[in-house]
Every structure is written in structure tokens, then in C-alpha cells.
Design a protein around this motif. Structure first.
Motif, PDB file in Angstrom:
ATOM      1  N   MET A   9      -0.385  -3.467  16.023  1.00 27.51           N
ATOM      2  CA  MET A   9       0.639  -3.667  16.993  1.00 27.51           C
ATOM      3  C   MET A   9       0.148  -3.443  18.235  1.00 27.51           C
ATOM      4  N   LEU A  10      -0.687  -2.467  18.570  1.00 26.93           N
ATOM      5  CA  LEU A  10      -1.029  -2.206  20.086  1.00 26.93           C
ATOM      6  C   LEU A  10      -1.839  -3.423  20.444  1.00 26.93           C
ATOM      7  N   GLU A  13       0.475  -6.047  21.416  1.00 30.33           N
ATOM      8  CA  GLU A  13       1.583  -5.868  22.704  1.00 30.33           C
ATOM      9  C   GLU A  13       0.558  -5.907  23.786  1.00 30.33           C
ATOM     10  N   THR A  28       4.595  -7.198  35.843  1.00 34.30           N
ATOM     11  CA  THR A  28       5.837  -6.882  35.067  1.00 34.30           C
ATOM     12  C   THR A  28       6.897  -7.801  35.832  1.00 34.30           C
ATOM     13  N   HIS A  33       9.315  -7.914  30.972  1.00 34.18           N
ATOM     14  CA  HIS A  33       8.286  -8.331  30.263  1.00 34.18           C
ATOM     15  C   HIS A  33       6.688  -8.511  31.173  1.00 34.18           C
ATOM     16  N   ASN A  34       5.773  -8.411  30.243  1.00 40.50           N
ATOM     17  CA  ASN A  34       4.368  -8.747  30.675  1.00 40.50           C
ATOM     18  C   ASN A  34       3.667  -9.589  30.789  1.00 40.50           C
ATOM     19  N   THR A  75      -4.869  -2.237  27.839  1.00 37.57           N
ATOM     20  CA  THR A  75      -5.350  -3.514  27.537  1.00 37.57           C
ATOM     21  C   THR A  75      -6.833  -3.595  27.322  1.00 37.57           C
ATOM     22  N   SER A 238       7.317 -15.845  18.289  1.00 33.87           N
ATOM     23  CA  SER A 238       7.102 -14.485  17.660  1.00 33.87           C
ATOM     24  C   SER A 238       6.317 -14.998  16.665  1.00 33.87           C
TER      25      SER A 238
END
Length: 458
Positions: A9-10, A13, A28, A33-34, A75, A238
Motif C-alpha cells: 500500500m505504501l 501511494e 500537491t 492529491h499528489n 517515494t 482505482s
């Protein structure tokens, strides 16, 4: 397993929702949102005014974005986690429900994940099969192309929604313009026009309500379409962030939803033009002539023996001397009818007369007995008035007599006008139930008597 899932999940993201790769120089938006700096600026290229977020479509006020330094460091850390995603996949690798073997292939025809043993099954033996990783990459590219197309469709629905609002505004303006014209027309005859005005305003408001209802129905359809497109876009975004197995599981539903998208049809509505339905002499003789004038020709088959019809069938002349042996012809009226008849609507024609003596103009029923010794009256089906010229009218246009006849079939009215001094002579009122034909009658005179149908004299 929980630790591996958290690491996966990391890593998810830490990926850009646009390019689906690890974030590069992350920024951002106002909505939180990024994105990669280059990806978001490329997506906003050419836009002016407002800039929608590709994820939630929040309109950002400008292009100024904050660089997310902390996310940039996170990141880089996520990139350095070795093989956790692969381990997670091995730990979670689903098995074929039929053969209990690992799923490693993807059927492009049935859009299903298969194991090695499924490959030789009769159901998939002749189907194109691909390794799971290759199939996932292919479909990920397809989904990415869907994202751009759906974004354009959403933009199009927003534009169409704005057009519907513009149509509604234009409709109100046109209604207002017509109302102003109607009020201007009825001002001089307010008392007489009061009932007519109210009836017409009701029709206009009814038309306005009807068209606005249709426009709102179409607006709702477009809004629903926008919701469908937005939902599909969110599902595709998604889906693209899922593992290969999860992405390909149920991928057919995404394709079907995209391929079966329908664009709501937009109907064009024309507002019915309303105009005053009064007897036209209330609206002005000039307007009446140019609106309702018709081009008539005389019918030689209906002409009395004493009448001569010109070659162009526009003029009729009374001949003063000829042998007339038929008693019925001697006692009947020297009349001729038009080739044209009317059983509806409004019609205007002009007649020019030269000569001395009696003559008459009007309309008669198609069944009116022209050759019978019968006085032409409304009771007998002939609405005409008689004129008399005491002196011979010269060929000079200033001395000719010119009469205008107007027929309003629905109103049940025949009106006569002197076009030399622009005056109303007389009007018959009644109820018409069959076709009416223009009627022309010439009487004996000492000199040549000519009656001619004219047009565009005004």
C-alpha cells in the motif's frame, strides 16, 4: 502478510495517478492529491481559468502548486523496498478453482485468468492466451487510454450542460421579445384586444413551460451521464492501481461499461412564432397585402358568353355587341370565377377596373349556380358588392379604380378596400363551410370595360 500488505500500500501511494509510475518531483493540488510535476502540468496544458484535479475533478484556481518535499523522500524510500510486492503476490497468489494450480495465463477472448492446466481445456484451447504480466501491462495501457477519453467526455457533458442553460436563457429572452411585440400591437386597440392578448400570453407561457420542462429533462439526463462517466473513470483509476491479479479479475465488466457508454440525444426545440390573429385590417393594410397576397388566374370554363378572357388569364373584357340566342345566358349575370379556390386560411387579391357601368367583386361558394337567373347574395352563397363607374376611366394609372379583397376563412369575413385612398369599404361576416372561389362580374357599358387581376401594386 499484514506487513507485506502495508508495504504494498505504501508503494501504491507513492505512485502518480496519471502516469502510474513512482512520483517524480511530486506536487500537491489544492484538494490534497499528489502528482508528478510534469504529469499535472501536461494534463493542464492549454486550459484557462480553472484547472480540474484528475482524481476528484476539484477546480483549482490556478497552476501554482506546492512541491511536496516530504513525499519526495518517502517515494525514494518506497523505491528501495526490494521485492516486497513480489513476495506479497506470491503469498497471496490465487489458485485455479477447478485445478487448484497457480493462475499464470490470461485468456484474451473470455478475459479470464487461467492456470497451465486450463490451457489444454476444450473451453480455451483455441483462444489467444498471454502471460499474466504481459496481459496486465496490455490492459493497463488500454485503461490509461480510457482515462483520457472519459475526461474528454466529462468535459463535453459539462459544455453541453452549459449550452442547455444558455438555451433556457435564450428561450426566456425570445419569450420576452414576443411579449413586448404583442403589447406594442395591442396598445392602440387595447379594449378590443384584451381577450386576444390574454389567450396568446397563455399559449406562450404554456409553450415556455413545456420547452423548459424538456430542457430540464435533458439536463438531468446529461447530469446522470456525467455521474456515470465520473464513476467509471474513478473505477478505472482505482483498477489501474491494483495488482495484476486484482486488475485482471473482473476486467470484463470495466470494458463492457466503457464500450456500452451512450451519449444522451439532444433535441432541438423551435419556439412557435405567435402573431396577432385578429382581422387583418386592424394590423394595417400594407402589412396585410404583403403577408397574404395571392396570385390568381381566371377560369375560362366558368366565363359568361359575353366575357372575353385574355391569353394570360389575368384580364376580362365585356363585349358590347354579339348575337346571344340562349335565353339562360341572356338572363344570367356576366361573371367569371378564378381557377383558384380556398377552404382555409387568409388570402388577399387586387383588381384593377377601367370603363363605365356596373361591376361587382367578391367570393362565392364553389357550388353557386352562375348561369341561373339568381341574385348573387350571401343567402345564395355569394358575397359580393356592386360598384358603378359614371365616367370612362382613362389608362392613366392615377385615375384607375383598384379594389382589394381580403378573405379570412376561419374568421368568416370578406372585406373590401379602396386601394387608391387606402380605405376600408365594407366587410361581410358569416360562417363558411365549403370552398370559396373569387368572383368577378361585369355589366353592360357604353365603352369597353376591362377588369384585371394585379399583384404587388403596393
Amino acid at each position: 502478510m499484514a506487513f507485506a500488505a502495508a508495504l504494498a500500500m505504501l508503494q501504491a501511494e507513492a505512485r502518480c495517478p496519471i502516469c502510474l509510475d513512482y512520483l517524480r518531483d511530486p506536487v500537491t493540488t489544492e484538494c490534497g492529491h499528489n502528482f508528478c510535476s510534469s504529469c499535472i502540468h501536461q494534463r493542464w496544458e492549454g486550459l484557462q481559468g480553472t484547472f480540474p484535479c484528475p482524481v476528484c475533478f476539484h477546480h483549482c484556481p490556478d497552476r501554482s502548486l506546492k512541491r511536496n518535499t516530504q513525499l519526495c523522500h518517502m517515494t525514494e524510500i518506497a523505491k528501495q523496498i526490494p521485492g516486497m510486492r513480489g513476495k506479497g503476490k506470491r503469498q497471496k497468489e490465487p489458485l485455479c478453482k477447478k485445478h487448484r494450480e497457480g493462475l499464470a495465463l490470461f485468456c484474451e477472448k473470455d478475459l479470464e485468468l487461467l492456470c497451465a492446466q486450463c490451457r489444454v481445456s476444450s473451453n480455451h484451447g483455441d483462444h489467444p492466451l498471454m502471460p499474466m504480466e504481459e496481459a496486465a501491462a496490455t490492459h493497463r495501457r488500454k485503461l490509461k487510454s480510457y482515462i483520457e477519453s472519459l475526461s474528454e467526455q466529462i468535459k463535453d457533458t459539462e459544455n453541453r450542460s452549459e449550452m442547455q442553460v444558455s438555451k433556457c436563457f435564450e428561450l426566456r429572452q425570445r419569450i420576452k421579445h414576443q411579449k413586448d411585440e404583442l403589447h406594442s400591437e395591442v396598445k392602440q386597440l387595447k379594449h378590443f384586444l384584451e381577450n386576444v392578448q390574454n389567450a396568446m400570453l397563455i399559449r406562450l407561457l404554456t409553450e415556455k413551460t413545456y420547452i423548459e420542462k424538456k430542457i430540464m429533462e435533458e439536463t438531468n439526463q446529461i447530469s446522470n451521464q456525467s455521474s456515470i462517466l465520473t464513476s467509471l473513470l474513478a473505477d478505472i483509476i482505482s483498477k489501474n492501481l491494483q495488482t495484476d491479479v486484482d486488475l485482471l479479475t473482473g476486467i470484463g465488466s470495466i470494458h463492457n461499461r466503457y464500450n456500452n457508454l451512450e451519449t444522451p440525444a439532444t433535441c432541438l426545440y423551435e419556439l412557435k412564432e405567435e402573431s396577432c390573429s385578429l382581422a387583418p385590417h386592424y394590423l394595417g393594410l400594407h402589412k396585410m397585402i404583403h403577408t397574404f397576397q395571392v396570385d390568381l388566374t381566371l377560369d375560362p370554363e366558368t366565363a359568361h358568353p359575353s366575357l372575353i378572357i385574355s391569353r394570360d388569364r389575368k384580364s376580362v373584357t365585356y363585349r358590347t355587341s354579339f348575337g346571344l340566342h340562349n335565353l339562360q345566358a341572356r338572363n344570367s349575370y356576366p361573371a367569371v370565377l378564378s381557377s383558384e379556390g380556398f377552404d382555409a386560411g387568409r388570402h388577399f387579391w387586387q383588381v384593377e377596373v377601367r370603363g363605365t357601368g356596373a361591376w361587382s367583386l367578391g367570393v362565392c361558394k364553389e357550388s353557386f349556380p352562375r348561369n341561373a337567373p339568381m341574385l348573387p347574395t350571401p343567402r345564395n352563397g355569394c358575397w359580393q358588392i356592386q360598384f358603378w363607374a359614371n365616367t370612362c376611366v382613362t389608362c392613366h394609372s392615377g385615375n384607375r379604380q383598384c379594389i382589394g379583397i381580403f378573405l379570412d376563412y376561419e374568421l368568416g369575413e370578406v372585406s373590401f378596400y379602396n386601394l387608391r385612398n387606402i380605405s376600408h369599404i365594407y366587410s361581410f361576416s358569416g360562417s363558411f363551410t365549403e370552398k370559396l372561389v373569387p368572383y368577378f362580374c361585369l355589366g353592360p357599358s357604353s365603352k369597353s370595360f376591362v377588369m384585371r387581376i394585379v399583384k404587388d401594386e403596393w
